[in-house]
Design a protein around this motif. Structure first.
Motif, PDB file in Angstrom:
ATOM      1  N   CYS A   1       0.888  -1.164   0.000  1.00 55.33           N
ATOM      2  CA  CYS A   1       0.000   0.000   0.000  1.00 55.33           C
ATOM      3  C   CYS A   1       0.926   1.214   0.000  1.00 55.33           C
ATOM      4  CB  CYS A   1      -0.887  -0.029   1.240  1.00 55.33           C
ATOM      5  SG  CYS A   1      -2.119   1.267   1.226  1.00 55.33           S
ATOM      6  N   PRO A   2       1.418   1.594  -1.204  1.00 54.59           N
ATOM      7  CA  PRO A   2       2.482   2.590  -1.292  1.00 54.59           C
ATOM      8  C   PRO A   2       2.176   3.893  -0.567  1.00 54.59           C
ATOM      9  CG  PRO A   2       2.068   1.606  -3.434  1.00 54.59           C
ATOM     10  CD  PRO A   2       1.004   1.092  -2.512  1.00 54.59           C
ATOM     11  N   SER A   3       0.891   4.288  -0.513  1.00 58.64           N
ATOM     12  CA  SER A   3       0.559   5.589   0.096  1.00 58.64           C
ATOM     13  C   SER A   3       0.921   5.634   1.586  1.00 58.64           C
ATOM     14  CB  SER A   3      -0.925   5.912  -0.086  1.00 58.64           C
ATOM     15  OG  SER A   3      -1.707   4.905   0.519  1.00 58.64           O
ATOM     16  N   ILE A   4       1.097   4.475   2.201  1.00 58.86           N
ATOM     17  CA  ILE A   4       1.398   4.440   3.634  1.00 58.86           C
ATOM     18  C   ILE A   4       2.779   5.033   3.913  1.00 58.86           C
ATOM     19  CG2 ILE A   4       2.552   2.204   3.920  1.00 58.86           C
ATOM     20  CD1 ILE A   4       0.481   1.563   6.133  1.00 58.86           C
ATOM     21  N   ARG A   5       3.623   5.052   2.880  1.00 55.15           N
ATOM     22  CA  ARG A   5       4.990   5.560   3.065  1.00 55.15           C
ATOM     23  C   ARG A   5       5.082   7.079   2.862  1.00 55.15           C
ATOM     24  NH1 ARG A   5       8.346   1.492   3.920  1.00 55.15           N
ATOM     25  NH2 ARG A   5       8.010  -0.529   2.937  1.00 55.15           N
ATOM     26  N   GLU A   6       3.984   7.684   2.416  1.00 54.33           N
ATOM     27  CA  GLU A   6       4.030   9.137   2.218  1.00 54.33           C
ATOM     28  C   GLU A   6       4.129   9.835   3.574  1.00 54.33           C
ATOM     29  OE1 GLU A   6       0.467   9.916  -0.013  1.00 54.33           O
ATOM     30  OE2 GLU A   6       1.237   8.802  -1.763  1.00 54.33           O
ATOM     31  N   PRO A   7       4.978  10.894   3.641  1.00 53.79           N
ATOM     32  CA  PRO A   7       5.157  11.549   4.941  1.00 53.79           C
ATOM     33  C   PRO A   7       3.973  12.453   5.288  1.00 53.79           C
ATOM     34  CG  PRO A   7       6.498  12.624   3.252  1.00 53.79           C
ATOM     35  CD  PRO A   7       5.749  11.531   2.566  1.00 53.79           C
ATOM     36  N   ASN A   8       2.982  11.887   5.924  1.00 51.82           N
ATOM     37  CA  ASN A   8       1.860  12.702   6.396  1.00 51.82           C
ATOM     38  C   ASN A   8       1.312  12.066   7.663  1.00 51.82           C
ATOM     39  OD1 ASN A   8       0.067  10.584   5.701  1.00 51.82           O
ATOM     40  ND2 ASN A   8       0.066  11.286   3.582  1.00 51.82           N
ATOM     41  N   ARG A   9       0.255  12.647   8.179  1.00 50.53           N
ATOM     42  CA  ARG A   9      -0.252  12.140   9.467  1.00 50.53           C
ATOM     43  C   ARG A   9      -1.564  11.391   9.311  1.00 50.53           C
ATOM     44  NH1 ARG A   9       2.586  13.838  13.764  1.00 50.53           N
ATOM     45  NH2 ARG A   9       0.816  13.698  15.158  1.00 50.53           N
ATOM     46  N   LYS A  10      -1.798  10.924   8.072  1.00 49.79           N
ATOM     47  CA  LYS A  10      -3.016  10.139   7.868  1.00 49.79           C
ATOM     48  C   LYS A  10      -2.929   8.820   8.635  1.00 49.79           C
ATOM     49  CE  LYS A  10      -4.703   9.517   3.779  1.00 49.79           C
ATOM     50  NZ  LYS A  10      -4.913   9.388   2.312  1.00 49.79           N
ATOM     51  N   LEU A  11      -4.077   8.278   8.941  1.00 55.47           N
ATOM     52  CA  LEU A  11      -4.098   7.038   9.738  1.00 55.47           C
ATOM     53  C   LEU A  11      -4.681   5.853   8.964  1.00 55.47           C
ATOM     54  CD1 LEU A  11      -5.315   8.614  13.110  1.00 55.47           C
ATOM     55  CD2 LEU A  11      -3.001   7.878  12.534  1.00 55.47           C
ATOM     56  N   ILE A  12      -5.309   6.151   7.821  1.00 60.55           N
ATOM     57  CA  ILE A  12      -5.938   5.069   7.039  1.00 60.55           C
ATOM     58  C   ILE A  12      -5.393   5.086   5.611  1.00 60.55           C
ATOM     59  CG2 ILE A  12      -8.112   4.141   6.139  1.00 60.55           C
ATOM     60  CD1 ILE A  12      -9.579   5.376   8.378  1.00 60.55           C
ATOM     61  N   PHE A  13      -5.077   3.917   5.097  1.00 62.83           N
ATOM     62  CA  PHE A  13      -4.487   3.805   3.761  1.00 62.83           C
ATOM     63  C   PHE A  13      -5.080   2.590   3.093  1.00 62.83           C
ATOM     64  CE2 PHE A  13      -1.628   5.599   6.795  1.00 62.83           C
ATOM     65  CZ  PHE A  13      -1.141   6.736   6.166  1.00 62.83           C
ATOM     66  N   GLU A  14      -5.458   2.747   1.796  1.00 64.74           N
ATOM     67  CA  GLU A  14      -5.980   1.534   1.168  1.00 64.74           C
ATOM     68  C   GLU A  14      -5.428   1.311  -0.215  1.00 64.74           C
ATOM     69  OE1 GLU A  14     -10.222   2.490   1.768  1.00 64.74           O
ATOM     70  OE2 GLU A  14     -10.357   2.570  -0.427  1.00 64.74           O
ATOM     71  N   ASN A  15      -5.363   0.061  -0.579  1.00 65.47           N
ATOM     72  CA  ASN A  15      -4.928  -0.331  -1.907  1.00 65.47           C
ATOM     73  C   ASN A  15      -5.880  -1.404  -2.419  1.00 65.47           C
ATOM     74  OD1 ASN A  15      -3.737  -1.046  -4.242  1.00 65.47           O
ATOM     75  ND2 ASN A  15      -1.834  -1.834  -3.339  1.00 65.47           N
ATOM     76  N   PRO A  16      -6.916  -0.964  -3.187  1.00 65.04           N
ATOM     77  CA  PRO A  16      -7.922  -1.922  -3.652  1.00 65.04           C
ATOM     78  C   PRO A  16      -7.327  -3.047  -4.491  1.00 65.04           C
ATOM     79  CG  PRO A  16      -8.678   0.339  -3.954  1.00 65.04           C
ATOM     80  CD  PRO A  16      -7.239   0.416  -3.554  1.00 65.04           C
ATOM     81  N   GLU A  17      -6.262  -2.744  -5.254  1.00 65.80           N
ATOM     82  CA  GLU A  17      -5.655  -3.816  -6.073  1.00 65.80           C
ATOM     83  C   GLU A  17      -5.162  -4.980  -5.215  1.00 65.80           C
ATOM     84  OE1 GLU A  17      -3.622  -0.573  -8.146  1.00 65.80           O
ATOM     85  OE2 GLU A  17      -5.777  -0.512  -7.725  1.00 65.80           O
ATOM     86  N   ALA A  18      -4.590  -4.620  -4.060  1.00 65.72           N
ATOM     87  CA  ALA A  18      -4.080  -5.679  -3.176  1.00 65.72           C
ATOM     88  C   ALA A  18      -5.155  -6.149  -2.190  1.00 65.72           C
ATOM     89  CB  ALA A  18      -2.849  -5.185  -2.424  1.00 65.72           C
ATOM     90  N   GLY A  19      -6.321  -5.487  -2.223  1.00 69.29           N
ATOM     91  CA  GLY A  19      -7.440  -5.917  -1.368  1.00 69.29           C
ATOM     92  C   GLY A  19      -7.299  -5.556   0.104  1.00 69.29           C
ATOM     93  N   VAL A  20      -6.468  -4.527   0.389  1.00 75.10           N
ATOM     94  CA  VAL A  20      -6.203  -4.217   1.797  1.00 75.10           C
ATOM     95  C   VAL A  20      -6.456  -2.749   2.157  1.00 75.10           C
ATOM     96  CG1 VAL A  20      -4.520  -6.045   2.257  1.00 75.10           C
ATOM     97  CG2 VAL A  20      -3.745  -3.885   1.223  1.00 75.10           C
ATOM     98  N   ARG A  21      -6.855  -2.567   3.416  1.00 82.02           N
ATOM     99  CA  ARG A  21      -6.956  -1.229   3.998  1.00 82.02           C
ATOM    100  C   ARG A  21      -6.233  -1.305   5.353  1.00 82.02           C
ATOM    101  NH1 ARG A  21     -12.308  -0.626   4.552  1.00 82.02           N
ATOM    102  NH2 ARG A  21     -12.587   0.490   2.596  1.00 82.02           N
ATOM    103  N   TYR A  22      -5.176  -0.492   5.483  1.00 81.07           N
ATOM    104  CA  TYR A  22      -4.419  -0.508   6.733  1.00 81.07           C
ATOM    105  C   TYR A  22      -4.799   0.673   7.587  1.00 81.07           C
ATOM    106  CZ  TYR A  22      -1.186  -3.777   4.445  1.00 81.07           C
ATOM    107  OH  TYR A  22      -0.639  -4.863   3.806  1.00 81.07           O
ATOM    108  N   PHE A  23      -4.767   0.519   8.906  1.00 77.75           N
ATOM    109  CA  PHE A  23      -4.785   1.707   9.751  1.00 77.75           C
ATOM    110  C   PHE A  23      -3.785   1.582  10.896  1.00 77.75           C
ATOM    111  CE2 PHE A  23      -8.391  -0.569  11.597  1.00 77.75           C
ATOM    112  CZ  PHE A  23      -9.172  -0.848  10.497  1.00 77.75           C
ATOM    113  N   TRP A  24      -3.217   2.750  11.217  1.00 87.86           N
ATOM    114  CA  TRP A  24      -2.248   2.832  12.321  1.00 87.86           C
ATOM    115  C   TRP A  24      -3.002   3.042  13.612  1.00 87.86           C
ATOM    116  CZ3 TRP A  24       1.993   0.958  10.865  1.00 87.86           C
ATOM    117  CH2 TRP A  24       2.711   1.374   9.745  1.00 87.86           C
TER     118      TRP A  24
END
Ligand code: PRP
Length: 213
Positions: A30-53
Protein backbone atom coordinates in the motif's frame (compact mmCIF):
# COMPACT_ATOMS: atom_id res chain seq x y z
CA UNK A 1 -18.47 -9.44 -6.90
CA UNK A 2 -15.14 -7.95 -5.83
CA UNK A 3 -13.95 -9.01 -2.39
CA UNK A 4 -14.33 -6.41 0.34
CA UNK A 5 -11.07 -4.86 1.46
CA UNK A 6 -9.47 -6.62 4.39
CA UNK A 7 -9.21 -4.15 7.28
CA UNK A 8 -5.84 -4.48 8.99
CA UNK A 9 -4.86 -2.70 12.23
CA UNK A 10 -1.12 -2.14 12.51
CA UNK A 11 0.67 -1.00 15.68
CA UNK A 12 1.89 2.54 15.12
CA UNK A 13 5.65 2.95 15.60
CA UNK A 14 8.80 0.92 15.13
CA UNK A 15 7.12 -2.50 15.27
CA UNK A 16 4.38 -1.36 12.90
CA UNK A 17 6.87 -0.28 10.27
CA UNK A 18 8.64 -3.65 10.43
CA UNK A 19 5.33 -5.44 10.23
CA UNK A 20 4.09 -3.33 7.30
CA UNK A 21 7.31 -4.24 5.45
CA UNK A 22 6.42 -7.89 5.99
CA UNK A 23 2.92 -7.40 4.57
CA UNK A 24 4.40 -5.54 1.61
CA UNK A 25 6.95 -8.27 0.90
CA UNK A 26 4.23 -10.89 1.21
CA UNK A 27 2.33 -9.20 -1.66
CA UNK A 28 0.00 -6.78 0.17
CA UNK A 29 1.59 -3.39 -0.53
CA UNK A 30 0.00 0.00 0.00
CA UNK A 31 2.48 2.59 -1.29
CA UNK A 32 0.56 5.59 0.10
CA UNK A 33 1.40 4.44 3.63
CA UNK A 34 4.99 5.56 3.06
CA UNK A 35 4.03 9.14 2.22
CA UNK A 36 5.16 11.55 4.94
CA UNK A 37 1.86 12.70 6.40
CA UNK A 38 -0.25 12.14 9.47
CA UNK A 39 -3.02 10.14 7.87
CA UNK A 40 -4.10 7.04 9.74
CA UNK A 41 -5.94 5.07 7.04
CA UNK A 42 -4.49 3.80 3.76
CA UNK A 43 -5.98 1.53 1.17
CA UNK A 44 -4.93 -0.33 -1.91
CA UNK A 45 -7.92 -1.92 -3.65
CA UNK A 46 -5.66 -3.82 -6.07
CA UNK A 47 -4.08 -5.68 -3.18
CA UNK A 48 -7.44 -5.92 -1.37
CA UNK A 49 -6.20 -4.22 1.80
CA UNK A 50 -6.96 -1.23 4.00
CA UNK A 51 -4.42 -0.51 6.73
CA UNK A 52 -4.78 1.71 9.75
CA UNK A 53 -2.25 2.83 12.32
CA UNK A 54 -3.42 2.22 15.83
CA UNK A 55 -1.73 2.71 19.20
CA UNK A 56 -0.04 -0.70 19.82
CA UNK A 57 -2.00 -1.41 22.99
CA UNK A 58 -5.28 -0.65 21.15
CA UNK A 59 -4.86 -3.04 18.19
CA UNK A 60 -6.54 -5.90 20.05
CA UNK A 61 -9.55 -3.66 20.86
CA UNK A 62 -10.08 -2.78 17.19
CA UNK A 63 -9.83 -6.44 16.23
CA UNK A 64 -11.94 -7.77 19.11
CA UNK A 65 -14.76 -5.35 18.29
CA UNK A 66 -14.56 -5.94 14.55
CA UNK A 67 -13.42 -2.47 13.46
CA UNK A 68 -10.48 -4.40 11.99
CA UNK A 69 -10.69 -7.92 10.53
CA UNK A 70 -7.12 -8.68 11.46
CA UNK A 71 -4.24 -6.93 13.18
CA UNK A 72 -0.83 -7.32 14.69
CA UNK A 73 -0.38 -7.20 18.44
CA UNK A 74 2.45 -8.10 20.78
CA UNK A 75 2.00 -11.24 22.87
CA UNK A 76 2.43 -8.94 25.90
CA UNK A 77 -0.80 -7.14 25.00
CA UNK A 78 -2.63 -10.42 24.38
CA UNK A 79 -1.55 -11.80 27.76
CA UNK A 80 -2.37 -8.58 29.56
CA UNK A 81 -5.79 -7.82 28.09
CA UNK A 82 -6.86 -11.35 27.07
CA UNK A 83 -8.95 -10.06 24.14
CA UNK A 84 -11.45 -12.48 22.62
CA UNK A 85 -9.70 -12.86 19.24
CA UNK A 86 -8.09 -15.64 17.22
CA UNK A 87 -4.31 -15.74 17.45
CA UNK A 88 -3.32 -16.93 14.00
CA UNK A 89 0.41 -16.65 13.52
CA UNK A 90 3.64 -15.83 15.32
CA UNK A 91 5.33 -13.25 13.09
CA UNK A 92 8.74 -13.80 14.70
CA UNK A 93 9.40 -10.11 14.94
CA UNK A 94 9.22 -7.65 17.81
CA UNK A 95 11.00 -10.31 19.82
CA UNK A 96 11.63 -9.47 23.46
CA UNK A 97 10.81 -10.92 26.88
CA UNK A 98 8.72 -10.06 29.88
CA UNK A 99 10.99 -10.01 32.90
CA UNK A 100 11.32 -9.06 36.53
CA UNK A 101 14.10 -6.52 37.08
CA UNK A 102 15.52 -4.75 40.10
CA UNK A 103 18.53 -2.78 41.26
CA UNK A 104 21.63 -4.96 41.07
CA UNK A 105 22.05 -4.89 44.85
CA UNK A 106 18.39 -5.66 45.62
CA UNK A 107 17.96 -8.61 48.00
CA UNK A 108 14.49 -10.09 48.21
CA UNK A 109 12.88 -10.91 51.54
CA UNK A 110 10.20 -13.51 50.72
CA UNK A 111 8.39 -12.88 54.02
CA UNK A 112 7.55 -9.32 52.92
CA UNK A 113 4.92 -8.19 50.41
CA UNK A 114 6.79 -7.42 47.21
CA UNK A 115 6.12 -4.01 45.65
CA UNK A 116 5.91 -4.47 41.88
CA UNK A 117 5.73 -1.53 39.44
CA UNK A 118 4.42 -2.39 35.99
CA UNK A 119 2.27 -1.54 33.00
CA UNK A 120 1.36 -5.24 32.88
CA UNK A 121 -0.65 -5.73 36.06
CA UNK A 122 -2.42 -8.92 35.01
CA UNK A 123 0.77 -10.61 33.83
CA UNK A 124 2.49 -9.66 37.10
CA UNK A 125 -0.46 -10.79 39.25
CA UNK A 126 -0.63 -14.17 37.50
CA UNK A 127 3.09 -14.71 37.66
CA UNK A 128 3.38 -14.04 41.38
CA UNK A 129 0.13 -15.89 42.15
CA UNK A 130 1.67 -18.97 40.51
CA UNK A 131 4.55 -18.58 42.94
CA UNK A 132 2.28 -18.01 45.93
CA UNK A 133 3.91 -14.64 46.54
CA UNK A 134 2.02 -11.69 48.01
CA UNK A 135 2.53 -8.54 45.99
CA UNK A 136 1.43 -4.96 45.92
CA UNK A 137 0.96 -3.80 42.32
CA UNK A 138 1.86 -0.23 41.45
CA UNK A 139 0.35 0.35 38.04
CA UNK A 140 2.35 2.83 35.94
CA UNK A 141 1.99 3.88 32.32
CA UNK A 142 5.62 4.23 31.25
CA UNK A 143 9.21 4.86 32.34
CA UNK A 144 8.74 1.92 34.69
CA UNK A 145 12.49 1.73 35.32
CA UNK A 146 12.29 4.82 37.51
CA UNK A 147 10.23 3.08 40.18
CA UNK A 148 12.93 0.95 41.89
CA UNK A 149 15.50 3.72 41.50
CA UNK A 150 13.30 6.16 43.42
CA UNK A 151 12.18 3.55 45.94
CA UNK A 152 8.60 3.49 44.65
CA UNK A 153 8.85 -0.29 44.14
CA UNK A 154 11.16 -3.21 44.90
CA UNK A 155 11.04 -4.65 41.38
CA UNK A 156 9.49 -4.00 38.00
CA UNK A 157 7.78 -6.31 35.54
CA UNK A 158 8.48 -4.97 32.09
CA UNK A 159 9.57 -5.71 28.57
CA UNK A 160 13.25 -6.18 27.93
CA UNK A 161 14.41 -6.05 24.34
CA UNK A 162 18.09 -5.12 24.01
CA UNK A 163 18.53 -4.63 27.76
CA UNK A 164 19.90 -1.12 27.17
CA UNK A 165 17.25 0.66 29.26
CA UNK A 166 17.94 -1.59 32.25
CA UNK A 167 21.72 -1.28 31.88
CA UNK A 168 21.66 2.47 31.57
CA UNK A 169 19.59 2.69 34.74
CA UNK A 170 21.66 0.18 36.74
CA UNK A 171 18.96 -2.43 36.84
CA UNK A 172 19.32 -6.17 36.16
CA UNK A 173 16.99 -8.97 35.11
CA UNK A 174 16.15 -11.17 38.11
CA UNK A 175 13.67 -13.58 36.48
CA UNK A 176 12.28 -14.16 33.02
CA UNK A 177 8.52 -14.52 32.83
CA UNK A 178 7.65 -15.21 29.19
CA UNK A 179 9.08 -14.65 25.69
CA UNK A 180 7.19 -12.09 23.60
CA UNK A 181 6.77 -11.55 19.86
CA UNK A 182 4.27 -10.00 17.45
CA UNK A 183 1.20 -12.08 16.59
CA UNK A 184 -1.31 -11.90 13.74
CA UNK A 185 -4.78 -11.83 15.28
CA UNK A 186 -8.28 -11.97 13.77
CA UNK A 187 -11.78 -10.94 14.74
CA UNK A 188 -13.84 -14.04 15.58
CA UNK A 189 -17.06 -12.94 13.88
CA UNK A 190 -15.56 -11.77 10.58
CA UNK A 191 -13.09 -14.66 10.30
CA UNK A 192 -15.61 -17.16 8.85
CA UNK A 193 -16.54 -14.65 6.10
CA UNK A 194 -12.94 -13.71 5.38
CA UNK A 195 -11.36 -17.15 5.66
CA UNK A 196 -10.20 -17.30 2.04
CA UNK A 197 -8.61 -13.82 2.13
CA UNK A 198 -7.00 -14.41 5.52
CA UNK A 199 -5.76 -17.89 4.59
CA UNK A 200 -4.15 -16.46 1.44
CA UNK A 201 -2.50 -13.68 3.43
CA UNK A 202 -1.24 -16.15 6.04
CA UNK A 203 0.14 -18.49 3.37
CA UNK A 204 2.00 -15.60 1.70
CA UNK A 205 3.31 -14.36 5.06
CA UNK A 206 4.53 -17.83 6.01
CA UNK A 207 6.21 -18.32 2.62
CA UNK A 208 7.86 -14.91 2.95
CA UNK A 209 9.04 -15.71 6.48
CA UNK A 210 10.43 -19.08 5.33
CA UNK A 211 12.31 -17.36 2.50
CA UNK A 212 13.73 -14.77 4.88
CA UNK A 213 15.27 -17.43 7.16
C1 PRP B 1 9.93 -0.46 26.51
C2 PRP B 1 10.08 -1.08 27.89
C3 PRP B 1 11.48 -0.70 28.28
C4 PRP B 1 12.21 -0.68 26.94
C5 PRP B 1 13.02 -1.95 26.80
O1 PRP B 1 9.61 0.85 26.69
O2 PRP B 1 9.10 -0.58 28.77
O3 PRP B 1 11.51 0.57 28.88
O4 PRP B 1 11.22 -0.62 25.91
O5 PRP B 1 13.80 -1.93 25.63
P1 PRP B 1 15.37 -2.20 25.68
O6 PRP B 1 15.60 -3.46 26.49
O7 PRP B 1 15.75 -2.39 24.23
O8 PRP B 1 16.04 -1.02 26.30
P2 PRP B 1 8.89 1.74 25.61
O9 PRP B 1 9.90 2.25 24.64
O10 PRP B 1 7.75 0.98 25.03
O11 PRP B 1 8.39 2.97 26.50
P3 PRP B 1 7.65 3.07 27.90
O12 PRP B 1 8.60 3.81 28.79
O13 PRP B 1 6.43 3.84 27.58
O14 PRP B 1 7.35 1.70 28.45
Amino acid sequence: MAEKLLNIALPKGRLGEKVYNMFEKAGFPCPSIREPNRKLIFENPEAGVRYFWVKPSDVAIYVERGAADIGVAGKDILLEYEPDVYELLDLNTGICRMAVAAKADYRDDPSRTLRVATKFSRIAQKYYASQGRDIDIIHLNGSIELAPILGLSDVIVDIVETGATLRENNLVVMEEIVPISARLIANKASYPFRTAQIARLMAEMMAMMEGAK
